[in-house]
Design an enzyme around this catalytic site. Structure first.
Site, PDB file in Angstrom:
ATOM      1  N   HIS A   8      -1.160  -2.349  -4.318  1.00  0.00           N
ATOM      2  CA  HIS A   8      -1.535  -0.927  -4.336  1.00  0.00           C
ATOM      3  C   HIS A   8      -1.360  -0.289  -2.949  1.00  0.00           C
ATOM      4  O   HIS A   8      -1.382  -0.975  -1.920  1.00  0.00           O
ATOM      5  CB  HIS A   8      -2.995  -0.782  -4.779  1.00  0.00           C
ATOM      6  CG  HIS A   8      -3.947  -1.485  -3.864  1.00  0.00           C
ATOM      7  ND1 HIS A   8      -4.379  -0.952  -2.675  1.00  0.00           N
ATOM      8  CD2 HIS A   8      -4.511  -2.714  -3.946  1.00  0.00           C
ATOM      9  CE1 HIS A   8      -5.175  -1.799  -2.068  1.00  0.00           C
ATOM     10  NE2 HIS A   8      -5.268  -2.896  -2.811  1.00  0.00           N
ATOM     11  N   ARG A  59      -7.434   1.626  -7.671  1.00  0.00           N
ATOM     12  CA  ARG A  59      -6.399   1.712  -6.642  1.00  0.00           C
ATOM     13  C   ARG A  59      -5.061   1.155  -7.145  1.00  0.00           C
ATOM     14  O   ARG A  59      -3.990   1.659  -6.781  1.00  0.00           O
ATOM     15  CB  ARG A  59      -6.839   1.029  -5.340  1.00  0.00           C
ATOM     16  CG  ARG A  59      -7.262  -0.436  -5.440  1.00  0.00           C
ATOM     17  CD  ARG A  59      -7.973  -0.831  -4.160  1.00  0.00           C
ATOM     18  NE  ARG A  59      -8.297  -2.243  -3.998  1.00  0.00           N
ATOM     19  CZ  ARG A  59      -9.394  -2.845  -4.445  1.00  0.00           C
ATOM     20  NH1 ARG A  59     -10.271  -2.160  -5.165  1.00  0.00           N
ATOM     21  NH2 ARG A  59      -9.626  -4.116  -4.189  1.00  0.00           N
ATOM     22  N   GLU A  86      -8.324  -7.826  -7.685  1.00  0.00           N
ATOM     23  CA  GLU A  86      -8.375  -8.416  -6.344  1.00  0.00           C
ATOM     24  C   GLU A  86      -9.308  -9.633  -6.362  1.00  0.00           C
ATOM     25  O   GLU A  86     -10.152  -9.783  -7.262  1.00  0.00           O
ATOM     26  CB  GLU A  86      -8.887  -7.362  -5.345  1.00  0.00           C
ATOM     27  CG  GLU A  86      -9.021  -7.808  -3.892  1.00  0.00           C
ATOM     28  CD  GLU A  86      -7.749  -8.405  -3.302  1.00  0.00           C
ATOM     29  OE1 GLU A  86      -7.355  -9.513  -3.719  1.00  0.00           O
ATOM     30  OE2 GLU A  86      -7.172  -7.765  -2.400  1.00  0.00           O
ATOM     31  N   HIS A 181      -3.000  -6.502  -6.301  1.00  0.00           N
ATOM     32  CA  HIS A 181      -3.777  -6.520  -5.060  1.00  0.00           C
ATOM     33  C   HIS A 181      -3.273  -7.591  -4.096  1.00  0.00           C
ATOM     34  O   HIS A 181      -2.617  -8.553  -4.513  1.00  0.00           O
ATOM     35  CB  HIS A 181      -5.241  -6.797  -5.414  1.00  0.00           C
ATOM     36  CG  HIS A 181      -5.792  -5.788  -6.364  1.00  0.00           C
ATOM     37  ND1 HIS A 181      -6.507  -4.691  -5.966  1.00  0.00           N
ATOM     38  CD2 HIS A 181      -5.669  -5.694  -7.717  1.00  0.00           C
ATOM     39  CE1 HIS A 181      -6.841  -3.967  -7.014  1.00  0.00           C
ATOM     40  NE2 HIS A 181      -6.341  -4.548  -8.098  1.00  0.00           N
TER      41      HIS A 181
HETATM   42  O1  LIG Z   1     -10.239  -6.813  -0.711  1.00  0.00           O
HETATM   43  C1  LIG Z   1      -9.855  -6.469   0.413  1.00  0.00           C
HETATM   44  O2  LIG Z   1     -10.625  -6.236   1.368  1.00  0.00           O
HETATM   45  C2  LIG Z   1      -8.376  -6.315   0.693  1.00  0.00           C
HETATM   46  O3  LIG Z   1      -7.783  -5.644  -0.315  1.00  0.00           O
HETATM   47  C3  LIG Z   1      -7.712  -7.651   0.904  1.00  0.00           C
HETATM   48  O4  LIG Z   1      -8.305  -8.128   2.022  1.00  0.00           O
HETATM   49  P1  LIG Z   1      -7.780  -9.324   2.931  1.00  0.00           P
HETATM   50  O5  LIG Z   1      -6.399  -8.979   3.409  1.00  0.00           O
HETATM   51  O6  LIG Z   1      -8.796  -9.355   4.032  1.00  0.00           O
HETATM   52  O7  LIG Z   1      -7.811 -10.567   2.079  1.00  0.00           O
END
Ligand SMILES: O=C(O)[C@H](O)COP(=O)(O)O
Length: 250
Positions: A8, A59, A86, A181
């Site tokens: 996203h 998102r 995610e 994600h």
């Molecule tokens: O969920 C989150 O904070 C981000 O979308 C992915 O985070 P990361 O790159 O810290 O795993």
């Protein structure tokens, strides 16, 4: 068989450097532009989706919608499923990445973000961030709903959806867009490319950049190439964006 993976566009919490996970945060203005641009890049490369799979998080849903709008293909079927969500970031959700990083060792912070096997500390069952308290998951057996997830746990819940739903569309000859994600896509890329548990720590996927895969009959990439070569768009800007993801909170 053609597959496009799209993280996203920038979300409001990406912009503020906040762990997001299953929190349902919208795109920022920058993220909306990225989503439209992603549609333009797909059109330019002539990878035009016949079907879209996305998560239950706005998102990713809005990124799918805006990229389809840019391709004048809003009529394309969009299927949504929690298995593409995610990674659940447990008790880190809602917390600023730099703040968390300042409270623990560099190793601990990296382990929580990028190790394959270690999940962050869980949320309580009655937390607003536990999915049992969110009506959108009321159809999902509660024992499947996570209080925190490692990348390995994400892979375990993404793969059934990959094999049962996405591969079915690919088999039918449809060009598939997966709008999802950073970590659900890292899990899928790990599977597709056969990346080791250790090496997957190095993969950081930037927001709003389509990754294109030509798959063979085994639903694996037809040709081997560096992952950077699968991205559509300006290689230097993409490399800088991936590095910015890697260093969040450091
Ligand atoms: O969920 C989150 O904070 C981000 O979308 C992915 O985070 P990361 O790159 O810290 O795993």
């Amino acid at each position: 068989m053609e597959l496009v993976l799209l993280r996203h566009g920038q979300s409001e919490w990406n912009a503020e450097n906040i762990f997001t996970g299953w929190a349902d945060v919208d795109l920022s203005d920058v993220g909306m532009v990225e989503a439209v641009e992603a549609g333009g890049l797909m059109a330019e490369a002539e990878v035009i989706p016949d079907v879209v799979h996305t998560s239950l998080q706005k998102r990713a849903i809005r990124t799918a919608e805006e990229s389809l709008r840019a391709m004048d293909r809003q009529w394309v079927p969009v299927r949504r499923h929690w298995r593409l969500n995610e990674r659940h970031y447990g008790a880190l959700q809602g917390r600023n990445k730099a703040e968390v990083s300042s409270e623990v060792s560099a190793e601990q912070y990296h382990e929580w973000r990028r190790s394959f096997l270690v999940p962050p500390p869980p949320v309580d069952y009655d937390s607003e961030y536990h999915p049992v308290n969110d009506p959108r998951y009321s159809d999902v057996p509660s024992e499947l709903l996570p209080a925190s997830e490692s990348l390995s746990m994400v892979l375990d819940r993404v793969l059934p959806y990959w094999f049962d739903q996405i591969c079915r569309d690919l088999h039918a000859g449809r060009t598939v867009l997966v709008s999802a994600h950073g970590n659900s896509l890292r899990a899928l890329v790990k599977h597709l490319e056969g990346i080791s548990d250790a090496d997957i720590a190095e993969l950081n996927i930037p927001t709003g950049v389509p990754m294109r895969y030509e798959l063979g009959g085994d639903y694996r990439p037809r040709t081997t190439m560096p992952i950077e070569d699968r991205y559509l768009g300006d290689p230097d800007a993409i490399a800088a964006a991936a590095e910015a993801v890697a260093s969040q909170g450091r």
